[in-house]
Design a protein around this motif. Structure first.
Motif, PDB file in Angstrom:
ATOM      1  N   ASP A  61      44.398  42.683  49.135  1.00  0.00           N
ATOM      2  CA  ASP A  61      44.941  41.331  48.980  1.00  0.00           C
ATOM      3  C   ASP A  61      44.989  40.886  47.521  1.00  0.00           C
ATOM      4  O   ASP A  61      45.708  39.949  47.183  1.00  0.00           O
ATOM      5  CB  ASP A  61      44.105  40.333  49.798  1.00  0.00           C
ATOM      6  N   TYR A  62      44.215  41.536  46.665  1.00  0.00           N
ATOM      7  CA  TYR A  62      44.207  41.146  45.257  1.00  0.00           C
ATOM      8  C   TYR A  62      45.466  41.618  44.535  1.00  0.00           C
ATOM      9  O   TYR A  62      45.732  41.188  43.414  1.00  0.00           O
ATOM     10  CB  TYR A  62      42.969  41.714  44.554  1.00  0.00           C
ATOM     11  N   LEU A  63      46.259  42.479  45.170  1.00  0.00           N
ATOM     12  CA  LEU A  63      47.474  42.993  44.540  1.00  0.00           C
ATOM     13  C   LEU A  63      48.655  42.098  44.918  1.00  0.00           C
ATOM     14  O   LEU A  63      49.336  42.323  45.915  1.00  0.00           O
ATOM     15  CB  LEU A  63      47.728  44.436  44.976  1.00  0.00           C
ATOM     16  N   ARG A  64      48.877  41.084  44.112  1.00  0.00           N
ATOM     17  CA  ARG A  64      49.993  40.169  44.323  1.00  0.00           C
ATOM     18  C   ARG A  64      50.961  40.303  43.152  1.00  0.00           C
ATOM     19  O   ARG A  64      50.530  40.200  41.987  1.00  0.00           O
ATOM     20  CB  ARG A  64      49.506  38.717  44.417  1.00  0.00           C
ATOM     21  N   PRO A  65      52.250  40.552  43.415  1.00  0.00           N
ATOM     22  CA  PRO A  65      53.210  40.655  42.309  1.00  0.00           C
ATOM     23  C   PRO A  65      53.114  39.462  41.371  1.00  0.00           C
ATOM     24  O   PRO A  65      53.050  38.312  41.789  1.00  0.00           O
ATOM     25  CB  PRO A  65      54.560  40.697  43.029  1.00  0.00           C
ATOM     26  N   GLY A  66      53.061  39.742  40.084  1.00  0.00           N
ATOM     27  CA  GLY A  66      52.926  38.690  39.081  1.00  0.00           C
ATOM     28  C   GLY A  66      51.510  38.498  38.601  1.00  0.00           C
ATOM     29  O   GLY A  66      51.288  37.896  37.548  1.00  0.00           O
ATOM     30  N   ILE A  67      50.520  39.029  39.347  1.00  0.00           N
ATOM     31  CA  ILE A  67      49.133  38.863  38.917  1.00  0.00           C
ATOM     32  C   ILE A  67      48.909  39.656  37.625  1.00  0.00           C
ATOM     33  O   ILE A  67      49.488  40.725  37.419  1.00  0.00           O
ATOM     34  CB  ILE A  67      48.141  39.328  40.005  1.00  0.00           C
ATOM     35  N   VAL A  68      48.105  39.114  36.746  1.00  0.00           N
ATOM     36  CA  VAL A  68      47.765  39.787  35.499  1.00  0.00           C
ATOM     37  C   VAL A  68      46.292  40.196  35.557  1.00  0.00           C
ATOM     38  O   VAL A  68      45.424  39.368  35.838  1.00  0.00           O
ATOM     39  CB  VAL A  68      48.008  38.882  34.275  1.00  0.00           C
ATOM     40  N   THR A  69      46.025  41.472  35.334  1.00  0.00           N
ATOM     41  CA  THR A  69      44.660  41.984  35.368  1.00  0.00           C
ATOM     42  C   THR A  69      44.300  42.579  34.003  1.00  0.00           C
ATOM     43  O   THR A  69      45.190  42.917  33.216  1.00  0.00           O
ATOM     44  CB  THR A  69      44.518  43.080  36.442  1.00  0.00           C
ATOM     45  N   PRO A  70      43.020  42.708  33.689  1.00  0.00           N
ATOM     46  CA  PRO A  70      42.626  43.347  32.424  1.00  0.00           C
ATOM     47  C   PRO A  70      43.215  44.753  32.342  1.00  0.00           C
ATOM     48  O   PRO A  70      43.104  45.541  33.274  1.00  0.00           O
ATOM     49  CB  PRO A  70      41.103  43.377  32.515  1.00  0.00           C
ATOM     50  N   ILE A  71      43.820  45.072  31.234  1.00  0.00           N
ATOM     51  CA  ILE A  71      44.565  46.327  31.118  1.00  0.00           C
ATOM     52  C   ILE A  71      43.654  47.546  31.091  1.00  0.00           C
ATOM     53  O   ILE A  71      44.085  48.645  31.449  1.00  0.00           O
ATOM     54  CB  ILE A  71      45.459  46.281  29.850  1.00  0.00           C
ATOM     55  N   TRP A  72      42.389  47.364  30.725  1.00  0.00           N
ATOM     56  CA  TRP A  72      41.531  48.530  30.488  1.00  0.00           C
ATOM     57  C   TRP A  72      40.802  49.018  31.729  1.00  0.00           C
ATOM     58  O   TRP A  72      40.244  50.111  31.716  1.00  0.00           O
ATOM     59  CB  TRP A  72      40.509  48.222  29.398  1.00  0.00           C
ATOM     60  N   CYS A  73      40.780  48.257  32.814  1.00  0.00           N
ATOM     61  CA  CYS A  73      39.926  48.681  33.938  1.00  0.00           C
ATOM     62  C   CYS A  73      40.669  48.808  35.265  1.00  0.00           C
ATOM     63  O   CYS A  73      40.070  48.694  36.324  1.00  0.00           O
ATOM     64  CB  CYS A  73      38.703  47.782  34.074  1.00  0.00           C
ATOM     65  N   THR A  74      41.980  49.063  35.210  1.00  0.00           N
ATOM     66  CA  THR A  74      42.699  49.529  36.389  1.00  0.00           C
ATOM     67  C   THR A  74      43.381  50.837  36.001  1.00  0.00           C
ATOM     68  O   THR A  74      43.678  51.070  34.834  1.00  0.00           O
ATOM     69  CB  THR A  74      43.773  48.532  36.862  1.00  0.00           C
ATOM     70  N   GLY A  75      43.634  51.693  36.989  1.00  0.00           N
ATOM     71  CA  GLY A  75      44.302  52.947  36.685  1.00  0.00           C
ATOM     72  C   GLY A  75      45.672  52.749  36.062  1.00  0.00           C
ATOM     73  O   GLY A  75      45.950  53.268  34.967  1.00  0.00           O
ATOM     74  N   PRO A  76      46.581  51.984  36.715  1.00  0.00           N
ATOM     75  CA  PRO A  76      47.894  51.749  36.105  1.00  0.00           C
ATOM     76  C   PRO A  76      47.809  51.003  34.781  1.00  0.00           C
ATOM     77  O   PRO A  76      48.637  51.210  33.894  1.00  0.00           O
ATOM     78  CB  PRO A  76      48.628  50.924  37.172  1.00  0.00           C
ATOM     79  N   GLY A  77      46.805  50.137  34.634  1.00  0.00           N
ATOM     80  CA  GLY A  77      46.638  49.448  33.354  1.00  0.00           C
ATOM     81  C   GLY A  77      46.309  50.425  32.244  1.00  0.00           C
ATOM     82  O   GLY A  77      46.907  50.395  31.174  1.00  0.00           O
ATOM     83  N   ARG A  78      45.362  51.329  32.506  1.00  0.00           N
ATOM     84  CA  ARG A  78      44.976  52.282  31.463  1.00  0.00           C
ATOM     85  C   ARG A  78      46.119  53.240  31.133  1.00  0.00           C
ATOM     86  O   ARG A  78      46.245  53.697  29.990  1.00  0.00           O
ATOM     87  CB  ARG A  78      43.723  53.062  31.858  1.00  0.00           C
TER      88      ARG A  78
END
Length: 250
Positions: free
Chosen positions: A125-142
């Motif tokens: 449920d935390y995956l909502r289009p438009g949400i911004v997450t810290p870039i360093w601690c998600t797989g796609p972010g890294r």
């Protein structure tokens, strides 16, 4: 646990405002943003002023906050043909592997979720289009940081609060993050275990055009068997190759 950084609190405020706006219900003013996020009212006032100045938020005559032009500029890649076409790739990944599949783009020290699909029975449920997450601690972010040097990481993340952010496997410093990137490059793919959410494994790859990395594609879910890991990595490579071809088409 250390106090959240201004970056993460700003992300929380922006996300709360956008989610409320998308719900069709009355938008949040500063007081309601404070209630929704648990951030004290005086800090909400300071951070929303900064978000207004940067163009990520707008405030109407009733003091209600809405997404601003810079927010939509960051998400503007949604209008690109390759990203519209990516929906099918994500659906195939999600349904075939029983995971969630995502596309992300960099937004400073954050990663904005452009599109996501979930497999049957997958709860994310935390995956909502438009949400911004810290870039360093998600797989796609890294994966969006794949080409960054140690010095570039330091500049980008100079003001972030590492401690207390993400899951038990998350990097707690620029040096740790750089080490994870070095390991990922040797393996040919981002491999993130419990770095954003406890119990979740993520795999991701950067997507490039002729100018550099434009987005990343990743999958996340519960830990997989060795056979399923090989299947997931192979399927992700196939989807990545297809999207890279689309991105690079004239």
């Amino acid at each position: 646990m250390s106090a959240p950084s201004s970056l993460l609190q700003g992300i929380a405020l922006l996300d709360a405002a956008v989610v409320q706006e998308r719900s069709g219900r009355q938008g949040h003013n500063a007081s309601r943003l404070s209630e929704a996020t648990g951030i004290e009212r005086s800090r909400v006032s300071r951070l929303t002023r900064e978000l207004l100045d940067l163009g990520y938020l707008e405030r109407d005559d009733t003091a209600v906050f809405h997404a601003g032009d810079e927010y939509f500029r960051a998400a503007g890649a949604l209008s690109r043909p390759w990203l519209r076409a990516a929906r099918e790739d994500l659906r195939v990944l999600a349904s075939r592997l029983g995971v969630s599949a995502q596309l992300m783009a960099a937004e400073g020290p954050g990663a904005i979720l452009l599109r996501s699909e979930k497999g049957p029975g997958v709860s994310a449920d935390y995956l909502r289009p438009g949400i911004v997450t810290p870039i360093w601690c998600t797989g796609p972010g890294r994966a969006l940081l794949w080409d960054h040097t140690r010095e570039e990481l330091q500049v980008l993340l100079d003001d972030v609060q590492f401690v207390g952010v993400g899951g038990p496997g998350a990097a707690r410093s620029v040096d740790e993050l750089h080490g994870l990137l070095e390991r990922d490059r040797e393996r040919g793919m981002v491999d993130a275990h419990e770095e954003y959410v406890e119990g979740v494994q993520e795999y991701a790859l950067p997507i490039r055009d002729d100018q550099g990395i434009v987005a990343s594609i990743g999958v996340s879910g519960a830990a997989l068997s060795a056979r399923r890991v090989r299947e997931a990595r192979g399927a992700l490579h196939d989807a990545h190759a297809h999207l890279t071809r689309l991105v690079q088409e004239p």
